[in-house]
Design a protein around this motif. Structure first.
Motif, PDB file in Angstrom:
ATOM      1  N   VAL A  90       0.817  -1.153  -0.480  1.00  0.00           N
ATOM      2  CA  VAL A  90       0.229   0.117  -0.142  1.00  0.00           C
ATOM      3  C   VAL A  90       0.865   1.071  -0.013  1.00  0.00           C
ATOM      4  O   VAL A  90       0.572   2.488  -0.937  1.00  0.00           O
ATOM      5  CB  VAL A  90      -0.664   0.001   1.534  1.00  0.00           C
ATOM      6  N   LEU A  91       2.050   0.780   0.967  1.00  0.00           N
ATOM      7  CA  LEU A  91       2.934   2.228   0.989  1.00  0.00           C
ATOM      8  C   LEU A  91       3.874   2.743  -0.380  1.00  0.00           C
ATOM      9  O   LEU A  91       3.510   3.369  -1.383  1.00  0.00           O
ATOM     10  CB  LEU A  91       4.192   1.948   1.899  1.00  0.00           C
ATOM     11  N   VAL A  92       3.902   1.602  -1.191  1.00  0.00           N
ATOM     12  CA  VAL A  92       4.555   2.049  -2.752  1.00  0.00           C
ATOM     13  C   VAL A  92       3.221   2.034  -3.392  1.00  0.00           C
ATOM     14  O   VAL A  92       3.605   3.222  -4.328  1.00  0.00           O
ATOM     15  CB  VAL A  92       5.158   0.334  -2.846  1.00  0.00           C
ATOM     16  N   GLY A  93       2.202   2.076  -3.875  1.00  0.00           N
ATOM     17  CA  GLY A  93       1.639   2.325  -4.097  1.00  0.00           C
ATOM     18  C   GLY A  93       0.948   4.115  -4.132  1.00  0.00           C
ATOM     19  O   GLY A  93       0.477   4.920  -5.176  1.00  0.00           O
ATOM     20  N   LEU A  94       0.775   4.312  -2.884  1.00  0.00           N
ATOM     21  CA  LEU A  94       0.365   5.946  -2.507  1.00  0.00           C
ATOM     22  C   LEU A  94       1.458   6.632  -3.364  1.00  0.00           C
ATOM     23  O   LEU A  94       1.727   7.569  -3.411  1.00  0.00           O
ATOM     24  CB  LEU A  94       0.415   5.851  -0.851  1.00  0.00           C
ATOM     25  N   ALA A  95       3.211   5.423  -2.736  1.00  0.00           N
ATOM     26  CA  ALA A  95       4.307   7.389  -3.125  1.00  0.00           C
ATOM     27  C   ALA A  95       4.088   6.665  -4.533  1.00  0.00           C
ATOM     28  O   ALA A  95       4.993   7.792  -5.168  1.00  0.00           O
ATOM     29  CB  ALA A  95       5.007   6.008  -2.745  1.00  0.00           C
ATOM     30  N   SER A  96       3.803   6.214  -5.620  1.00  0.00           N
ATOM     31  CA  SER A  96       4.474   6.004  -6.450  1.00  0.00           C
ATOM     32  C   SER A  96       3.215   6.825  -7.646  1.00  0.00           C
ATOM     33  O   SER A  96       3.484   7.339  -8.529  1.00  0.00           O
ATOM     34  CB  SER A  96       4.222   4.566  -7.098  1.00  0.00           C
ATOM     35  N   CYS A  97       2.072   6.963  -7.110  1.00  0.00           N
ATOM     36  CA  CYS A  97       1.585   7.662  -7.456  1.00  0.00           C
ATOM     37  C   CYS A  97       1.481   8.864  -6.734  1.00  0.00           C
ATOM     38  O   CYS A  97       1.569   9.904  -8.030  1.00  0.00           O
ATOM     39  CB  CYS A  97      -0.316   7.462  -6.509  1.00  0.00           C
ATOM     40  N   LEU A  98       1.888   9.399  -5.514  1.00  0.00           N
ATOM     41  CA  LEU A  98       2.642  11.003  -5.654  1.00  0.00           C
ATOM     42  C   LEU A  98       3.654  11.581  -6.414  1.00  0.00           C
ATOM     43  O   LEU A  98       3.465  12.244  -6.874  1.00  0.00           O
ATOM     44  CB  LEU A  98       2.617  11.485  -4.106  1.00  0.00           C
ATOM     45  N   THR A  99       3.856  10.587  -6.370  1.00  0.00           N
ATOM     46  CA  THR A  99       5.625  11.104  -7.204  1.00  0.00           C
ATOM     47  C   THR A  99       5.455  10.979  -8.768  1.00  0.00           C
ATOM     48  O   THR A  99       5.768  11.890  -9.509  1.00  0.00           O
ATOM     49  CB  THR A  99       6.401   9.779  -6.918  1.00  0.00           C
ATOM     50  N   ALA A 100       4.205  10.251  -9.236  1.00  0.00           N
ATOM     51  CA  ALA A 100       3.899  10.237 -10.652  1.00  0.00           C
ATOM     52  C   ALA A 100       2.614  11.191 -11.159  1.00  0.00           C
ATOM     53  O   ALA A 100       3.088  12.122 -12.240  1.00  0.00           O
ATOM     54  CB  ALA A 100       2.844   8.863 -11.502  1.00  0.00           C
ATOM     55  N   GLY A 101       2.066  11.533 -10.232  1.00  0.00           N
ATOM     56  CA  GLY A 101       1.941  13.173  -9.984  1.00  0.00           C
ATOM     57  C   GLY A 101       2.475  14.606 -10.557  1.00  0.00           C
ATOM     58  O   GLY A 101       2.336  15.361 -10.366  1.00  0.00           O
ATOM     59  N   ILE A 102       3.306  14.294  -9.062  1.00  0.00           N
ATOM     60  CA  ILE A 102       4.274  15.408  -9.016  1.00  0.00           C
ATOM     61  C   ILE A 102       4.468  15.732 -10.389  1.00  0.00           C
ATOM     62  O   ILE A 102       4.860  16.747 -11.004  1.00  0.00           O
ATOM     63  CB  ILE A 102       5.345  14.942  -8.102  1.00  0.00           C
ATOM     64  N   ALA A 103       5.276  14.898 -10.741  1.00  0.00           N
ATOM     65  CA  ALA A 103       5.980  14.811 -12.737  1.00  0.00           C
ATOM     66  C   ALA A 103       4.615  15.139 -13.519  1.00  0.00           C
ATOM     67  O   ALA A 103       5.524  15.879 -14.451  1.00  0.00           O
ATOM     68  CB  ALA A 103       6.808  13.012 -13.023  1.00  0.00           C
ATOM     69  N   ALA A 104       3.878  14.678 -13.405  1.00  0.00           N
ATOM     70  CA  ALA A 104       2.859  15.003 -14.372  1.00  0.00           C
ATOM     71  C   ALA A 104       1.927  16.556 -14.476  1.00  0.00           C
ATOM     72  O   ALA A 104       2.698  17.341 -15.665  1.00  0.00           O
ATOM     73  CB  ALA A 104       1.658  14.384 -14.780  1.00  0.00           C
ATOM     74  N   VAL A 105       2.432  16.890 -13.651  1.00  0.00           N
ATOM     75  CA  VAL A 105       1.642  18.527 -13.031  1.00  0.00           C
ATOM     76  C   VAL A 105       3.396  19.294 -12.818  1.00  0.00           C
ATOM     77  O   VAL A 105       3.606  20.797 -13.663  1.00  0.00           O
ATOM     78  CB  VAL A 105       1.427  18.188 -11.583  1.00  0.00           C
ATOM     79  N   ALA A 106       4.647  18.599 -12.793  1.00  0.00           N
ATOM     80  CA  ALA A 106       5.308  19.752 -13.365  1.00  0.00           C
ATOM     81  C   ALA A 106       5.707  20.191 -14.608  1.00  0.00           C
ATOM     82  O   ALA A 106       5.800  20.318 -14.921  1.00  0.00           O
ATOM     83  CB  ALA A 106       7.115  19.457 -12.704  1.00  0.00           C
ATOM     84  N   GLN A 107       5.300  18.513 -15.225  1.00  0.00           N
ATOM     85  CA  GLN A 107       5.656  19.032 -16.888  1.00  0.00           C
ATOM     86  C   GLN A 107       4.315  20.139 -17.371  1.00  0.00           C
ATOM     87  O   GLN A 107       4.804  21.314 -18.062  1.00  0.00           O
ATOM     88  CB  GLN A 107       5.326  17.662 -17.778  1.00  0.00           C
TER      89      GLN A 107
END
Lengths: 186, 186
Positions: A90-107
């Motif tokens: 569950v922690l892996v899912g949360l970490a990877s979801c927020l991190t992908a979101g940060i990359a997308a929003v930054a772009q």
């Protein structure tokens, strides 16, 4: 005056995402996805799960390969430690979801990222799952996520990136809000 | 009259678990665990998470090895599909938690399992995460878990196993009830 003309590239195809948003606004049934996993018990607390097929855009879809995941309990629980524990997934899912979101929003905001790392910690009182105290919940008593981000942006812009990622994160929503789970035996 | 004298063995050390329950009842501070994960952004929506250390029984603990997990978005989202999606990791966590629980409860009830498989499906309307409709949640609209279990037990006993596993499952609790998540940037 020298202008920096290097285009921002975080590896996220924002044009495609914006195109998808328009397409799915026009065809809402295509936005209905079904995510799937299968799980087989191996031995003791060890299981192997597989993720491959899903449904979306009105059709059956597939990852390019089946992803397999061993889960187990650690040796201090008298298990064989053949994989991460279920709660760590569950922690892996949360970490990877927020991190992908940060990359997308930054772009989307034309912010060049150089590095993004997250450290997660979740407290859990085992008095819950062991049935010692019925007042103690089985799951986490809370999760702390700490980001270190190196980017061409102010501290305020970086904070805003992380905040927007939370607002659009599927797993953040799943963890912070209740989801109905129906379990049946066939 | 022939008695079946083969001891039930699902590979779960129930004696150790019952011992742990007693020990942690007597020393509640030892039951306070902290589960951890770290996550590094790779490129685009691709990240790599690692799970190794945790805290419990009053001391720092470690898995026998670091478990690493790639997460990404699939090709139909204009990503590279380098791993399962974050939401699929949540399904893996739920499936493996319920399955480990079924094995442990079966052992405790002296029910020999032969095979346990679970099939999970979770609906999600992408209008949420894409920001198309603020009324649509970002996460799953529900999860369906279907078990097929072959065991030396009646249908009723098997249903009771699965029900008890839900009652003691950490991930079932995390998904069905809200958990506070604190995110900060350092």
């Amino acid at each position: 005056m020298k202008m920096n003309t290097t285009p921002v590239n975080n590896g996220v195809n924002v044009e495609a995402l914006l195109g998808a948003r328009q397409a799915l606004t026009d065809a809402p049934e295509a936005a209905q996805f079904k995510w799937r996993a299968t799980c087989s018990w191996v031995h003791g607390t060890h299981s192997r799960s597989s993720v491959e097929k899903f449904y979306g855009l009105g059709a059956e879809q597939s990852h390019k390969t089946a992803f397999q995941f061993d889960a187990d309990h650690p040796a201090i629980f008298a298990s064989e430690d053949n994989g991460a524990t279920p709660v760590e997934y569950v922690l892996v899912g949360l970490a990877s979801c927020l991190t992908a979101g940060i990359a997308a929003v930054a772009q989307n905001r034309k912010i060049q990222l150089r590095s993004v790392t997250a450290t997660l910690e979740a407290g859990m009182d085992l008095a819950g799952i062991l049935g010692i105290d019925s007042e103690v919940r089985n799951g986490f008593d809370g999760i702390k996520v700490i980001y270190n981000i190196d980017a061409d942006a102010t501290r305020e812009e970086i904070n805003a990136l992380v905040a927007q990622s939370q607002r659009r994160s599927a797993v953040f929503d799943i963890v912070t809000n209740p989801t109905n789970v129906h379990v049946e035996v066939r």
